[in-house]
Scaffold this motif. Structure first.
Motif, mmCIF file in Angstrom:
data_model
loop_
_atom_site.group_PDB
_atom_site.id
_atom_site.type_symbol
_atom_site.label_atom_id
_atom_site.label_comp_id
_atom_site.label_asym_id
_atom_site.label_seq_id
_atom_site.Cartn_x
_atom_site.Cartn_y
_atom_site.Cartn_z
ATOM 1 N N GLY A 24 0.781 -1.215 0.000
ATOM 2 C CA GLY A 24 0.000 0.000 0.000
ATOM 3 C C GLY A 24 0.817 1.270 0.000
ATOM 4 N N ALA A 25 2.144 1.149 0.013
ATOM 5 C CA ALA A 25 3.004 2.328 -0.009
ATOM 6 C C ALA A 25 2.785 3.119 -1.296
ATOM 7 N N ALA A 26 3.037 4.410 -1.235
ATOM 8 C CA ALA A 26 2.711 5.309 -2.338
ATOM 9 C C ALA A 26 3.405 4.945 -3.642
ATOM 10 N N ASP A 27 4.634 4.434 -3.565
ATOM 11 C CA ASP A 27 5.398 4.169 -4.788
ATOM 12 C C ASP A 27 5.229 2.749 -5.303
ATOM 13 N N GLN A 28 4.321 1.973 -4.731
ATOM 14 C CA GLN A 28 4.107 0.591 -5.167
ATOM 15 C C GLN A 28 3.021 0.510 -6.239
ATOM 16 N N ASP A 29 3.116 -0.519 -7.087
ATOM 17 C CA ASP A 29 2.151 -0.755 -8.165
ATOM 18 C C ASP A 29 1.685 -2.203 -8.084
ATOM 19 N N PRO A 30 0.833 -2.534 -7.104
ATOM 20 C CA PRO A 30 0.483 -3.940 -6.872
ATOM 21 C C PRO A 30 -0.273 -4.598 -8.015
ATOM 22 N N ASP A 31 -1.009 -3.826 -8.835
ATOM 23 C CA ASP A 31 -1.736 -4.450 -9.946
ATOM 24 C C ASP A 31 -0.960 -4.375 -11.259
ATOM 25 N N ALA A 32 0.270 -3.868 -11.211
ATOM 26 C CA ALA A 32 1.181 -3.857 -12.365
ATOM 27 C C ALA A 32 0.561 -3.233 -13.608
ATOM 28 N N ASP A 33 -0.157 -2.105 -13.421
ATOM 29 C CA ASP A 33 -0.745 -1.435 -14.575
ATOM 30 C C ASP A 33 0.040 -0.187 -14.981
ATOM 31 N N PHE A 66 -4.561 6.958 -6.422
ATOM 32 C CA PHE A 66 -5.345 7.785 -5.512
ATOM 33 C C PHE A 66 -5.790 9.075 -6.187
ATOM 34 N N LEU A 67 -4.861 9.758 -6.842
ATOM 35 C CA LEU A 67 -5.211 11.008 -7.518
ATOM 36 C C LEU A 67 -6.225 10.772 -8.631
ATOM 37 N N ALA A 68 -6.073 9.688 -9.346
ATOM 38 C CA ALA A 68 -6.968 9.398 -10.474
ATOM 39 C C ALA A 68 -8.295 8.806 -10.021
ATOM 40 N N ARG A 69 -8.398 8.432 -8.728
ATOM 41 C CA ARG A 69 -9.581 7.776 -8.175
ATOM 42 C C ARG A 69 -9.867 6.459 -8.888
ATOM 43 N N THR A 70 -8.807 5.744 -9.195
ATOM 44 C CA THR A 70 -8.937 4.407 -9.766
ATOM 45 C C THR A 70 -8.644 3.374 -8.672
ATOM 46 N N ILE A 71 -8.863 2.099 -8.981
ATOM 47 C CA ILE A 71 -8.724 1.035 -7.995
ATOM 48 C C ILE A 71 -7.306 0.472 -8.081
ATOM 49 N N GLN A 117 -7.313 -3.271 -14.634
ATOM 50 C CA GLN A 117 -8.180 -2.688 -15.660
ATOM 51 C C GLN A 117 -8.674 -1.296 -15.270
ATOM 52 N N SER A 118 -8.448 -0.933 -14.021
ATOM 53 C CA SER A 118 -8.884 0.373 -13.538
ATOM 54 C C SER A 118 -7.691 1.312 -13.536
ATOM 55 N N ARG A 119 -7.611 2.150 -14.568
ATOM 56 C CA ARG A 119 -6.506 3.091 -14.691
ATOM 57 C C ARG A 119 -6.960 4.322 -15.443
ATOM 58 N N LEU A 120 -6.239 5.404 -15.254
ATOM 59 C CA LEU A 120 -6.567 6.661 -15.924
ATOM 60 C C LEU A 120 -5.993 6.635 -17.340
ATOM 61 N N ILE A 121 -6.840 6.915 -18.323
ATOM 62 C CA ILE A 121 -6.443 6.833 -19.726
ATOM 63 C C ILE A 121 -6.713 8.171 -20.408
ATOM 64 N N LEU A 122 -5.700 8.696 -21.077
ATOM 65 C CA LEU A 122 -5.831 9.890 -21.911
ATOM 66 C C LEU A 122 -5.570 9.474 -23.348
ATOM 67 N N SER A 123 -6.517 9.721 -24.222
ATOM 68 C CA SER A 123 -6.340 9.371 -25.635
ATOM 69 C C SER A 123 -6.508 10.628 -26.482
ATOM 70 N N ILE A 124 -5.911 10.592 -27.680
ATOM 71 C CA ILE A 124 -5.925 11.737 -28.586
ATOM 72 C C ILE A 124 -6.418 11.276 -29.955
ATOM 73 N N SER A 125 -7.327 12.039 -30.535
ATOM 74 C CA SER A 125 -7.766 11.763 -31.906
ATOM 75 C C SER A 125 -7.730 13.067 -32.705
ATOM 76 N N TRP A 126 -7.692 12.928 -34.033
ATOM 77 C CA TRP A 126 -7.584 14.094 -34.914
ATOM 78 C C TRP A 126 -8.833 14.171 -35.766
ATOM 79 N N LEU A 127 -9.404 15.385 -35.825
ATOM 80 C CA LEU A 127 -10.556 15.633 -36.680
ATOM 81 C C LEU A 127 -10.078 16.450 -37.880
ATOM 82 N N PRO A 128 -9.790 15.795 -39.021
ATOM 83 C CA PRO A 128 -9.231 16.521 -40.175
ATOM 84 C C PRO A 128 -10.125 17.651 -40.649
ATOM 85 N N ALA A 129 -11.439 17.465 -40.555
ATOM 86 C CA ALA A 129 -12.356 18.488 -41.068
ATOM 87 C C ALA A 129 -12.243 19.794 -40.296
#
Length: 528
Positions: free
Chosen positions: A422-431, A439-444, A449-461
């Motif tokens: 549970g230490a801050a720098d640990q990644d027990p679910d290896a994501d 904690f900041l992202a409010r994920t589990i 499968q619970s992680r913060l995801i940022l995706s980018i798409s382009w709208l050519p029009a």
């Protein structure tokens, strides 16, 4: 072992080149922190508690009766009275910043006037001070107050139109949208009160709290917010023979209907005043205080918890409880009620923690502890119990969860007691996202499968980039940042406003940048 405390701002980040027309997924890669080393010591065994003196340079100094609140990143202190005979009541304010162990004065422009026994509450955005008693003769009470915004270091007065009548020794609770003021004593009319008002910061206006079926008039009582009701309990008044009488009746107030309902007294503690009352998330706990006459006070060591959903009281055990006391400090840590100091039978430099799940008391350490004192002020920050009286000090639990920027109750919820995973720098679910990021992202943190995801798409029009964020939360802040270099990296705000699309999906649009290549990340923080 070095013990560091993270700075108030925390950000999670990840980068991707945005020149591709295909949809790109951006992962958060690491959390940037600026820890400040405050002390160097060998920590005791994991799970024990210790006291630490802090903020020794500057600040309010020794002070009783001050208002102390935690904003999520800073400790705000206002008013009160320094130690000594005939010392003056203050109307100054101070901000303590844990990350730098430093004090900053609050603006004095438009600050409330000095007052005896000030009462205040944190609204999630501002510190509100209201009411109290006049400092100078003739004796009278006040109907004025002000709100302080730490983001802008400014005060603005609360309106007197529609406000409750003058009073001090009242209670104030924050509902999430309003401040409710209730009870207290009016020096001008020599009367104890059963009235109150609701202040709405959004409209800067007051609404009257009905007196129909309200509890009887009183001061020195406790009030908690249950999530749907304000619960008033205990306190007392002076009767015609100038004898102090304690109240045993109490009530629940529903601001959505402006109605009071009586609460059951079967099994409740004996009537008392100057006790502590805290809310645990599902019940109210009252403890300590005094009964008898004010000239022949009997300090109390008993208490009980009230479950509003069942309408039942459960007595707290006496075994292991701290010595009888009144006018002490109490706070809820997310797992335990912490009691410290006050006017105690024996040493006031003592206290204990009560765990409702186990129905047990555990003593607080006294080594390096501050003087308990009478009418000190305290706040829980998520990781430490901060106390201001003869000095500013904090008590915290050592071990893997100690002072790492994550609230201890979050770590206990997911990992149990003092689990190294549970230490801050640990990644027990290896994501790829450590616990501080989760904690900041409010994920589990235990679900890959619970992680913060940022995706980018382009709208050519439209020649626009569309940034999609999931999951997004209204109690977090998200700042899109950009850089044209990865080495040396120079992040700058990218601009734009996030739109909440519902169900945790957020979106932001920006014009497609020209060359050179741009890299993006999202900085996540707690909303004040």
């Amino acid at each position: 072992m070095k013990q560091g405390i993270p700075s108030g701002s925390e950000s999670a980040s990840g980068t991707r080149n945005a020149n591709s027309a295909s949809r790109l997924r951006q992962r958060l890669s690491r959390l940037f922190l600026a820890p400040v080393i405050l002390w160097l010591a060998a920590l005791p065994a994991e799970g024990s508690w210790l006291w630490q003196e802090i903020g020794t340079s500057g600040g309010p100094g020794q002070r009783a009766y001050a208002v102390v609140v935690w904003t999520g990143t800073e400790l705000l202190v206002w008013g009160g009275r320094p130690f000594g005979i005939n010392t003056a009541w203050k109307n100054d304010g101070w901000k303590y910043i844990p990350g730098t162990d430093s004090w900053q004065p609050l603006s004095s422009s438009n600050a409330p006037s000095a007052r005896q026994f000030p009462v205040g509450v944190w609204t999630g955005h501002e510190l509100m001070i209201w009411g109290g008693h006049k400092v100078n003769n003739p004796p009278d009470s006040l109907q004025t107050g002000a709100c302080y915004d730490p983001a802008t270091d400014t005060w603005h007065p609360t309106p007197t139109s529609g406000a409750p009548s003058k009073r001090g020794d009242h209670t104030m609770v924050w509902t999430g949208s309003e401040v409710i003021v209730w009870g207290g004593y009016n020096f001008g009319s020599s009367s104890f009160l059963k009235s109150g008002g609701r202040y709405d910061p959004a409209t800067d206006s007051w609404t009257t709290v009905t007196t129909l079926n309200a509890p009887t008039s009183r001061s020195k009582h406790s009030a908690v917010w249950s999530g749907s009701h304000m619960i008033i309990w205990g306190g007392g008044y002076l009767n015609d023979s100038i004898k102090w009488k304690h109240r045993s009746d109490f009530g629940l107030y529903d601001p959505s209907t402006n109605l009071w309902s009586p609460a059951p007294t079967t099994g409740s503690p004996t009537a008392r005043s100057d006790h502590s009352g805290i809310w645990t998330g599902n019940r109210m706990i009252v403890w300590g205080g005094w009964d008898g006459d004010r000239f022949e006070k009997r300090l109390l060591q008993s208490g009980a918890s009230f479950d509003p959903s069942a309408g039942t009281w459960t007595s707290l055990p006496l075994t292991g409880a701290p010595a009888a006391r009144a006018s002490h400090c109490a706070a809820w840590s997310g797992r335990e009620m912490i009691v410290w100091g006050g006017s105690a039978a024996g040493s006031s430099q003592s206290g204990a923690r009560f765990d409702p799940s186990a129905e047990t008391w555990a003593a607080m350490p006294t080594e390096d502890a501050p003087t308990g004192g009478n009418r000190g002020s305290a706040a829980w920050t998520g990781e430490a119990f901060y106390l201001l009286y003869d000095r500013l000090a904090r008590a915290f639990e050592t071990g893997p969860y100690s002072m790492d920027g994550i609230p201890d109750d979050w770590q206990y919820f997911y990992f149990g007691a003092q689990n190294p995973e549970g230490a801050a720098d640990q990644d027990p679910d290896a994501d790829g996202q450590d616990n501080r990021m989760e904690f900041l992202a409010r994920t589990i943190p235990t679900d890959s499968q619970s992680r913060l995801i940022l995706s980018i798409s382009w709208l050519p029009a439209t020649t626009e980039l569309v940034f999609s964020l999931f999951p997004g939360w209204p109690d977090r802040t998200y700042q899109l940042q950009q850089s044209t270099l990865l080495s040396p990296i120079e992040w700058q705000p990218a601009g734009g406003e996030w739109s909440d699309l519902g169900n945790g999906h957020w979106s932001l649009r920006l014009p497609m940048p020209e060359f050179p290549s741009h890299f993006y990340r999202v900085a996540v923080g707690l909303k004040r």
